[in-house]
Motif scaffolding. Sequence first.
Motif, PDB file in Angstrom:
ATOM      1  N   PHE A  83      36.332 -25.118 -27.050  1.00  0.00           N
ATOM      2  CA  PHE A  83      36.647 -23.767 -27.534  1.00  0.00           C
ATOM      3  C   PHE A  83      37.816 -23.821 -28.526  1.00  0.00           C
ATOM      4  N   ARG A  84      38.871 -24.574 -28.131  1.00  0.00           N
ATOM      5  CA  ARG A  84      40.046 -24.703 -29.019  1.00  0.00           C
ATOM      6  C   ARG A  84      39.652 -25.372 -30.330  1.00  0.00           C
ATOM      7  N   ARG A  85      38.819 -26.416 -30.200  1.00  0.00           N
ATOM      8  CA  ARG A  85      38.414 -27.179 -31.396  1.00  0.00           C
ATOM      9  C   ARG A  85      37.665 -26.305 -32.398  1.00  0.00           C
TER      10      ARG A  85
ATOM     11  N   LEU B 246      54.727 -34.767 -31.958  1.00  0.00           N
ATOM     12  CA  LEU B 246      55.815 -34.320 -31.078  1.00  0.00           C
ATOM     13  C   LEU B 246      55.353 -33.150 -30.208  1.00  0.00           C
ATOM     14  N   GLY B 247      55.376 -33.381 -28.875  1.00  0.00           N
ATOM     15  CA  GLY B 247      54.838 -32.387 -27.947  1.00  0.00           C
ATOM     16  C   GLY B 247      53.321 -32.467 -28.011  1.00  0.00           C
ATOM     17  N   CYS B 248      52.840 -33.700 -27.889  1.00  0.00           N
ATOM     18  CA  CYS B 248      51.388 -33.953 -28.096  1.00  0.00           C
ATOM     19  C   CYS B 248      50.534 -33.333 -26.999  1.00  0.00           C
ATOM     20  N   GLY B 249      51.142 -32.996 -25.837  1.00  0.00           N
ATOM     21  CA  GLY B 249      50.371 -32.429 -24.738  1.00  0.00           C
ATOM     22  C   GLY B 249      49.309 -33.417 -24.266  1.00  0.00           C
ATOM     23  N   SER B 250      48.102 -32.909 -24.059  1.00  0.00           N
ATOM     24  CA  SER B 250      47.016 -33.768 -23.573  1.00  0.00           C
ATOM     25  C   SER B 250      46.351 -34.527 -24.720  1.00  0.00           C
TER      26      SER B 250
ATOM     27  N   LEU C 297      54.441 -38.201 -28.260  1.00  0.00           N
ATOM     28  CA  LEU C 297      55.605 -37.983 -27.381  1.00  0.00           C
ATOM     29  C   LEU C 297      55.526 -36.621 -26.706  1.00  0.00           C
ATOM     30  N   ASP C 298      55.840 -36.604 -25.421  1.00  0.00           N
ATOM     31  CA  ASP C 298      55.865 -35.331 -24.698  1.00  0.00           C
ATOM     32  C   ASP C 298      56.890 -35.411 -23.574  1.00  0.00           C
ATOM     33  N   LEU C 299      57.381 -34.235 -23.218  1.00  0.00           N
ATOM     34  CA  LEU C 299      58.359 -34.097 -22.146  1.00  0.00           C
ATOM     35  C   LEU C 299      57.710 -34.382 -20.788  1.00  0.00           C
ATOM     36  N   GLN C 300      56.414 -34.063 -20.690  1.00  0.00           N
ATOM     37  CA  GLN C 300      55.764 -34.113 -19.386  1.00  0.00           C
ATOM     38  C   GLN C 300      54.846 -35.324 -19.222  1.00  0.00           C
ATOM     39  N   PRO C 301      55.207 -36.231 -18.315  1.00  0.00           N
ATOM     40  CA  PRO C 301      54.357 -37.400 -18.080  1.00  0.00           C
ATOM     41  C   PRO C 301      52.917 -37.011 -17.726  1.00  0.00           C
TER      42      PRO C 301
ATOM     43  N   ALA D   5      62.268 -36.062 -24.981  1.00  0.00           N
ATOM     44  CA  ALA D   5      62.554 -34.674 -25.356  1.00  0.00           C
ATOM     45  C   ALA D   5      62.789 -34.571 -26.851  1.00  0.00           C
ATOM     46  N   ALA D   6      62.320 -33.495 -27.421  1.00  0.00           N
ATOM     47  CA  ALA D   6      62.488 -33.260 -28.865  1.00  0.00           C
ATOM     48  C   ALA D   6      63.962 -33.227 -29.248  1.00  0.00           C
ATOM     49  N   GLN D   7      64.817 -32.826 -28.316  1.00  0.00           N
ATOM     50  CA  GLN D   7      66.242 -32.681 -28.628  1.00  0.00           C
ATOM     51  C   GLN D   7      66.974 -34.024 -28.658  1.00  0.00           C
ATOM     52  N   ALA D   8      66.329 -35.092 -28.177  1.00  0.00           N
ATOM     53  CA  ALA D   8      66.953 -36.426 -28.191  1.00  0.00           C
ATOM     54  C   ALA D   8      65.826 -37.441 -28.357  1.00  0.00           C
TER      55      ALA D   8
ATOM     56  N   LEU E  92      54.328 -30.804 -35.181  1.00  0.00           N
ATOM     57  CA  LEU E  92      54.597 -30.003 -33.974  1.00  0.00           C
ATOM     58  C   LEU E  92      53.536 -28.916 -33.938  1.00  0.00           C
ATOM     59  N   ILE E  93      52.538 -29.098 -33.091  1.00  0.00           N
ATOM     60  CA  ILE E  93      51.457 -28.113 -33.024  1.00  0.00           C
ATOM     61  C   ILE E  93      51.636 -27.272 -31.752  1.00  0.00           C
ATOM     62  N   SER E  94      51.946 -25.993 -31.947  1.00  0.00           N
ATOM     63  CA  SER E  94      52.222 -25.068 -30.828  1.00  0.00           C
ATOM     64  C   SER E  94      53.307 -25.626 -29.910  1.00  0.00           C
ATOM     65  N   VAL E  95      54.383 -26.105 -30.477  1.00  0.00           N
ATOM     66  CA  VAL E  95      55.452 -26.722 -29.690  1.00  0.00           C
ATOM     67  C   VAL E  95      56.825 -26.104 -29.973  1.00  0.00           C
TER      68      VAL E  95
ATOM     69  N   GLN F 127      58.406 -23.409 -30.644  1.00  0.00           N
ATOM     70  CA  GLN F 127      58.985 -22.238 -29.976  1.00  0.00           C
ATOM     71  C   GLN F 127      59.180 -22.440 -28.480  1.00  0.00           C
ATOM     72  N   GLU F 128      58.601 -23.534 -27.944  1.00  0.00           N
ATOM     73  CA  GLU F 128      58.799 -23.832 -26.514  1.00  0.00           C
ATOM     74  C   GLU F 128      60.097 -24.582 -26.275  1.00  0.00           C
ATOM     75  N   VAL F 129      60.631 -25.167 -27.335  1.00  0.00           N
ATOM     76  CA  VAL F 129      61.812 -26.022 -27.196  1.00  0.00           C
ATOM     77  C   VAL F 129      63.056 -25.143 -27.077  1.00  0.00           C
TER      78      VAL F 129
END
Length: 230
Positions: free
Chosen positions: A55-57, A80-84, A104-108, A136-139, A152-155, A157-159
């Motif tokens: 659906f997203r695609r 950055l903030g690649c998600g799945s 890279l993502d914050l969440q393993p 983390a994007a901040q470091a 940064l795709i949909s990322v 504003q979450e930071v």
Amino acid sequence: MSTRSLFRRLKTLAAGLLALIVLHQTLARLLSKTLRRRMQVPAPAPLGRLLDSAFRRRLQPEEDMVRRCGIKKGMRVLDLGCGSGAFTLAMAKQVGEKGEVVALDLQPKMLKSLQRKLQQPQNHRWQKIIHTSVGAAQALPLPSESVNACCLISVLQEVPRREQALSEVYRVLKQGGVLAVSEFVIDPDYALPHTTMRLGEQAGFIVEAVEGKPWNYTVRFRKPQNIEGG
Ligand SMILES: C[S@@+](CC[C@H](N)C(=O)[O-])C[C@H]1O[C@@H](n2cnc3c(N)ncnc32)[C@H](O)[C@@H]1O
């Protein structure tokens, strides 16, 4: 139907659509705020399936998103903030065997979904090109001036500390490198194009292009080249 009544109908339709978007944004922001407070994570990992869905695609075709990001053969790209990893494989295809994608993502847990995807036989060849990293994007755990492009795709504003994150992106990008920030109105953290442009410019980037529609867009920035003796 007369032109005037067609015009009136179109106006009603546009107003209806706008109201729907405002309603969606209000409800989605409320829901995501509550979920984040409870789960203590920016985007819950189960959301990874929806992010990486057919659906997203259809709404954001991979090739289109990668093209908007200005990714070229042989580049070293930071997803950055690649998600799945909804767009990571398409980025790898674009950079080719001489390139590299740092996902890279914050969440393993999000990265696990991408790693599972890379285990599938048809994706083995991308294992050499895609390198996953928890951070983390901040470091950013990357050396200065080490990547050609950062997406940064949909990322963004979450930071929580966006300015700090953008200054880190500036540090790791090579001179003349590309920063691509994409936003989509379905995302509860969606920001208007001018907000994204302002944030990038405040961090020292130059706007190169704005692609897509205001509700599904990418702002492509450049890190300026240092002109010696200028
Ligand atoms: C809405 S998802 C988008 C994922 C992917 N870019 C996509 O378009 O499918 C946002 C992702 O950014 C990650 N994220 C949020 N804040 C982050 C931060 N400060 N540093 C690194 N990643 C972050 C989240 O963990 C989540 O996987």
